[in-house]
Design an enzyme around this catalytic site. Structure first.
Site, short mmCIF file in Angstrom:
data_model
loop_
_atom_site.label_atom_id
_atom_site.label_comp_id
_atom_site.label_asym_id
_atom_site.label_seq_id
_atom_site.Cartn_x
_atom_site.Cartn_y
_atom_site.Cartn_z
N ASP A 193 -10.76 4.06 -2.88
CA ASP A 193 -9.57 4.76 -2.39
C ASP A 193 -9.72 6.26 -2.63
O ASP A 193 -9.99 6.69 -3.76
CB ASP A 193 -8.32 4.23 -3.12
CG ASP A 193 -7.04 4.57 -2.39
OD1 ASP A 193 -7.02 5.56 -1.62
OD2 ASP A 193 -6.04 3.86 -2.60
N CYS A 251 0.85 -1.19 0.00
CA CYS A 251 0.00 0.00 0.00
C CYS A 251 0.88 1.24 0.00
O CYS A 251 1.64 1.46 0.94
CB CYS A 251 -0.93 0.02 1.21
SG CYS A 251 -1.98 1.49 1.20
N GLY A 252 0.77 2.03 -1.06
CA GLY A 252 1.59 3.22 -1.17
C GLY A 252 1.17 4.34 -0.25
O GLY A 252 2.02 4.97 0.39
N HIS A 253 -0.13 4.61 -0.17
CA HIS A 253 -0.56 5.73 0.68
C HIS A 253 -0.21 5.46 2.13
O HIS A 253 0.17 6.37 2.87
CB HIS A 253 -2.06 6.01 0.50
CG HIS A 253 -2.95 5.28 1.44
ND1 HIS A 253 -3.51 4.05 1.15
CD2 HIS A 253 -3.37 5.59 2.70
CE1 HIS A 253 -4.24 3.65 2.18
NE2 HIS A 253 -4.18 4.55 3.13
N GLY A 260 -0.92 4.60 -4.23
CA GLY A 260 0.51 4.58 -4.52
C GLY A 260 1.02 3.32 -5.19
O GLY A 260 1.85 3.39 -6.10
N SER A 261 0.56 2.15 -4.74
CA SER A 261 1.03 0.92 -5.38
C SER A 261 0.50 0.81 -6.80
O SER A 261 1.17 0.26 -7.68
CB SER A 261 0.63 -0.30 -4.55
OG SER A 261 -0.74 -0.27 -4.20
#
Length: 399
Positions: free
Chosen positions: A299, A103-105, A304-305
């Site tokens: 989201d 998870c990017g965020h 991010g991912s």
């Protein structure tokens, strides 16, 4: 003794402590104390959390403590990569359905939190972080289920806390395009009005730490894209598409990660509009996406991912080269004209190999974004509270 002191002294049983943050409006509930001790490798710990402690995941994410679109990150101080010295700390990502692999965020939020905490019971290797006082940043490595994620956090002049005025940067695990232009038949009884008389559409599959199915909003039948669209209608279309994808052989083949079967699942459908998007200074272009993930969570962030996955896909289509900076928006960042994630490919031709599938050639993507604190909390469960012990959703109660 006041109520807070009673909580702290465990008079109400299990205590779970969290910090809440958001990244472009998308929450990250960082669980730093009270989650049961897990054993084995990080992926084994993820399996154990899913199989033995899913009620606690639900308790933290769902009502009455959370909500349907809550997201979380569980701090895991010891993993095999921490023990080897490659990572400073590990994490498990969690949402309304279960546990993600990347998870990017949440990584952006975690970066700030890990720099800001100096509690060695939370982050035992905190003192190993060596701030660069000239660049005013500090590097840290986080072990996520998909692999090692390198993070750079901007800091204050003394390097002791994060600087919220500048973006956090993370470098993805190798991302790659897994399949392009895959035709998906849409059964007549499942077609949504905007699709018209079309009986199929086409999607791409790309990996950025998790697998995403990417589809243009206009391919879904929404001629106006993601500008002034009807949210409920486009979500209905994306949910229907997501339900059909696992039955498509070409999609199933694309979802087989070379390294581990536990990474081989479809996480999300990302609806993309390449024609609109807030473009911050320094970006060569921009676009917008609406991400439907897990059990149809939406989201709020640019995801991010999936930014890494979208860069890998654009690279495979010869649309994006190394070093070219692109801005990725959500409908929230477009609304506020702030919060876009910027990204660039920093390394090409990275082999992703293993025994589960053929070797793939990937790219490493640099992703930047900002996260902010929203609060802290101590969660308890009183004896006899069957309603909240494992959380609930209104959707489930209505069945």
């Amino acid at each position: 003794m006041d109520l807070v002191q009673q909580f702290e002294q465990s008079s109400y049983g299990e205590i779970i402590k969290c910090i809440d943050m958001h990244t472009t409006g998308e929450p990250t509930r960082i669980i730093y104390s009270g989650f049961p001790l897990l054993e084995g490798t990080l992926l084994q710990k993820r399996d154990q959390a899913k199989n033995q402690y899913d009620n606690i995941r639900k308790r933290i994410m769902l009502e009455p403590r959370g909500h349907y679109d809550m997201y979380g990150a569980i701090i895991i101080p010891e993993t095999e990569l921490v023990q080897s010295g490659d990572a400073h700390i590990g994490t498990l990502f969690t949402h309304n359905e279960g546990f993600s692999t990347m998870c990017g965020h949440a990584t952006i939020a975690l970066g700030r939190f890990l720099v800001d905490t100096h509690d060695l019971t939370v982050f035992p290797r905190r003192n190993e972080l060596k701030p660069d006082l000239v660049a005013r940043e500090v590097k840290l490595n986080i072990h996520a289920p998909c692999g090692l994620v390198r993070v750079v956090v901007p800091t204050s002049k003394d390097g002791q806390k994060s600087d919220p005025s500048r973006p956090v940067t993370f470098f993805s695990t190798p991302a790659y395009c897994a399949g392009t232009n895959i035709e998906v038949p849409i059964p007549e009884k499942l077609r949504w009005p905007e699709l018209g008389d079309r009986s199929s559409l086409r999607v791409d599959i790309s990996y950025g730490g998790a697998y995403y199915a990417l589809v243009d909003a206009r391919e879904l039948g929404f001629s106006g894209g993601l500008r002034n669209f009807e949210l409920e209608s486009i979500v209905t279309a994306a949910k229907t598409l997501k339900s059909l994808l696992p039955s498509i052989p070409e999609v199933s083949k694309a979802l087989q990660h070379p390294e581990d079967k536990r990474l081989s699942f479809l996480y999300s459908v990302m609806v993309v509009d390449h024609e609109i998007g807030f473009k911050p200074d320094g970006a060569d272009g921009s676009e917008t996406g609406l991400c439907l993930f897990a059990e149809n969570q939406i989201d709020r962030s640019p995801t991010g991912s999936c930014v890494a996955a979208r860069m890998a896909l654009a690279h495979a289509k010869n649309l994006r080269g190394e070093g070219q900076t692109w801005a990725y928006n959500s409908v929230v960042s477009n609304h506020f004209n702030t919060g876009a994630f910027t990204a660039a490919i920093v390394n090409e031709d990275i082999p992703i190999e293993g025994e589960n599938n053929d070797t793939q050639m990937g790219v490493v993507v640099r992703v930047e974004g900002k996260a902010y604190y929203t609060g802290s909390m101590t969660f308890i469960v009183e004896n006899g509270d069957g309603t909240s012990e494992s959380g609930f959703t209104m959707q489930a109660c209505a069945k």
